[in-house]
Design a protein around this motif. Structure first.
Motif, short mmCIF file in Angstrom:
data_model
loop_
_atom_site.label_atom_id
_atom_site.label_comp_id
_atom_site.label_asym_id
_atom_site.label_seq_id
_atom_site.Cartn_x
_atom_site.Cartn_y
_atom_site.Cartn_z
N ALA A 42 -0.36 -12.26 -10.90
CA ALA A 42 -0.61 -14.25 -10.86
C ALA A 42 -1.07 -14.20 -11.66
CB ALA A 42 -1.03 -13.92 -8.90
N VAL A 43 -0.14 -15.82 -12.38
CA VAL A 43 -0.45 -16.54 -12.49
C VAL A 43 -0.61 -18.34 -12.01
CG1 VAL A 43 0.11 -17.79 -14.79
CG2 VAL A 43 1.11 -15.79 -14.89
N LEU A 44 -1.99 -18.36 -12.36
CA LEU A 44 -1.98 -20.37 -11.76
C LEU A 44 -2.11 -20.88 -12.96
CD1 LEU A 44 -3.34 -18.51 -9.47
CD2 LEU A 44 -4.09 -20.31 -8.14
N ARG A 45 -1.23 -21.99 -13.36
CA ARG A 45 -0.98 -22.20 -15.36
C ARG A 45 -1.03 -24.18 -14.13
NH1 ARG A 45 4.19 -21.69 -18.88
NH2 ARG A 45 3.43 -24.36 -19.26
N GLY A 46 -2.22 -24.54 -14.78
CA GLY A 46 -2.74 -26.00 -14.75
C GLY A 46 -2.77 -26.03 -15.73
N ASP A 47 -1.84 -26.19 -16.24
CA ASP A 47 -1.99 -26.62 -18.35
C ASP A 47 -1.33 -28.24 -18.70
OD1 ASP A 47 0.27 -26.05 -17.96
OD2 ASP A 47 0.74 -24.67 -20.24
N VAL A 48 -0.26 -28.02 -17.54
CA VAL A 48 0.26 -29.83 -17.75
C VAL A 48 0.52 -30.63 -16.93
CG1 VAL A 48 2.21 -28.22 -19.23
CG2 VAL A 48 2.64 -28.42 -16.81
N ASN A 49 -0.34 -29.74 -15.93
CA ASN A 49 -0.80 -30.54 -14.41
C ASN A 49 -1.60 -30.18 -13.43
OD1 ASN A 49 -0.76 -33.63 -12.99
ND2 ASN A 49 0.96 -33.43 -13.13
N SER A 50 -2.12 -30.53 -12.10
CA SER A 50 -2.94 -29.48 -11.39
C SER A 50 -2.05 -28.97 -10.19
CB SER A 50 -3.68 -30.87 -10.91
OG SER A 50 -3.12 -31.39 -10.20
N ILE A 51 -3.27 -27.85 -10.11
CA ILE A 51 -2.72 -26.97 -8.88
C ILE A 51 -3.98 -26.89 -8.35
CG2 ILE A 51 -2.04 -24.75 -8.61
CD1 ILE A 51 -0.66 -24.00 -11.53
N ARG A 52 -4.07 -27.49 -6.85
CA ARG A 52 -4.62 -27.03 -5.72
C ARG A 52 -4.84 -26.30 -4.61
NH1 ARG A 52 -6.88 -28.93 -9.71
NH2 ARG A 52 -7.45 -31.25 -9.69
N LEU A 53 -5.68 -25.20 -4.79
CA LEU A 53 -5.62 -23.97 -3.50
C LEU A 53 -6.78 -24.49 -2.75
CD1 LEU A 53 -4.03 -23.06 -5.78
CD2 LEU A 53 -4.99 -20.63 -5.09
N GLY A 54 -5.91 -24.30 -1.15
CA GLY A 54 -7.32 -24.70 -0.14
C GLY A 54 -8.26 -23.50 -0.22
N ASN A 55 -8.75 -23.11 1.86
CA ASN A 55 -9.06 -22.32 1.53
C ASN A 55 -8.36 -20.97 1.97
OD1 ASN A 55 -12.32 -23.14 1.02
ND2 ASN A 55 -11.62 -24.43 3.54
N HIS A 56 -9.05 -19.49 1.14
CA HIS A 56 -8.13 -18.24 1.88
C HIS A 56 -6.87 -18.53 1.44
CE1 HIS A 56 -12.14 -17.54 4.11
NE2 HIS A 56 -11.74 -18.28 4.38
N THR A 74 0.89 -29.32 -7.99
CA THR A 74 0.53 -28.14 -7.24
C THR A 74 -0.17 -28.51 -5.97
OG1 THR A 74 2.34 -26.98 -7.99
CG2 THR A 74 1.15 -25.87 -6.03
N GLU A 75 -0.22 -28.70 -4.66
CA GLU A 75 -1.23 -28.40 -3.30
C GLU A 75 -0.52 -27.85 -2.41
OE1 GLU A 75 -1.90 -32.74 -2.07
OE2 GLU A 75 -0.78 -33.13 -3.89
N ILE A 76 -1.62 -27.00 -2.46
CA ILE A 76 -1.05 -25.41 -1.45
C ILE A 76 -2.29 -25.59 -0.50
CG2 ILE A 76 -1.59 -23.25 -1.39
CD1 ILE A 76 0.09 -22.94 -4.27
N GLY A 77 -2.28 -25.55 0.54
CA GLY A 77 -2.86 -26.04 2.02
C GLY A 77 -4.53 -24.43 1.87
N ASP A 78 -4.98 -24.33 3.84
CA ASP A 78 -5.91 -23.66 3.89
C ASP A 78 -4.72 -22.46 4.58
OD1 ASP A 78 -7.92 -24.85 2.75
OD2 ASP A 78 -7.87 -25.66 5.13
N TYR A 79 -5.34 -20.94 4.86
CA TYR A 79 -4.71 -19.79 5.06
C TYR A 79 -2.89 -19.78 4.88
CZ TYR A 79 -9.01 -19.36 7.29
OH TYR A 79 -10.42 -18.92 7.77
N VAL A 80 -2.68 -20.21 3.36
CA VAL A 80 -1.12 -20.04 2.87
C VAL A 80 -0.85 -19.08 2.46
CG1 VAL A 80 0.05 -20.74 1.74
CG2 VAL A 80 -0.60 -22.41 2.74
N SER A 81 -0.01 -18.18 2.48
CA SER A 81 0.35 -16.64 1.71
C SER A 81 1.17 -17.16 0.99
CB SER A 81 1.00 -15.70 3.07
OG SER A 81 -1.00 -15.30 4.66
#
Length: 175
Positions: A42-56, A74-81
């Motif tokens: 898996a790749v989370l590439r926050g080079d050009v703008n922000s990526i935010r992941l919640g909990n779990h 990119t915004e990802i909330g809690d307990y997302v699959s």
């Protein structure tokens, strides 16, 4: 150890009790809450703008999370699959949503709480997926509302199972 790399003065911030597979990549302006799992390739590439992941949050094998320079985050909330081979590009994914394998979610799309994006679907930019709905197809379209208890049980079960799976790998490291 995962590849964790700073770029443009941004360094990833990893919450407590997160599992990062050895060949996962987390770059730049990425922040994740506690108990997340980032799986193999898996790749989370926050080079050009922000990526935010919640909990779990679980980002499964070979998924790619990215953004548009100065235009989307990119915004990802809690307990997302986020399933295997998923691409999320500059979208918002709300709590307990499930993004099926090989799906693509494009810039400025919003996936509502408890919603399901079916495997192989393409959610076009700007699409709003209502909470508790299933969207499927190319391009993804509304299929049906899911019984809230059924959606909660399936989405929550997967999210919680991935926390359990991650614990297996974390236990191995302690031995």
């Amino acid at each position: 150890m995962a590849l964790i790399k700073s770029v443009r003065g941004f360094s990833p911030k990893i919450g407590e009790n997160c599992f990062l597979a050895e060949n996962s990549t987390i770059v730049g302006d990425v922040e994740m809450g506690e108990g997340c799992s980032i799986w193999f390739g898996a790749v989370l590439r926050g080079d050009v703008n922000s990526i935010r992941l919640g909990n779990h949050v679980n980002i499964q094998d070979n998924a790619c999370i990215h953004t548009l320079y100065q235009k989307s985050v990119t915004e990802i909330g809690d307990y997302v699959s986020v399933g295997h081979n998923v691409v999320i590009h500059g979208a918002k994914i709300e709590d307990y949503a499930l993004i099926g394998m090989n799906a693509v979610v494009l810039d400025h799309a919003v996936i509502g709480k408890g919603a399901i994006v079916a495997a192989g679907s393409v959610v076009l930019g700007g699409t709003k997926v209502e909470p508790g709905c299933i969207y499927a197809g190319v391009p993804a379209k509304f299929v049906k509302k899911v019984d809230p208890d059924q959606s909660a049980e399936m989405n929550q079960k997967i999210a919680h199972n991935y926390s359990m799976y991650a614990s297996w790998y974390m236990e191995e490291k302690e031995d």
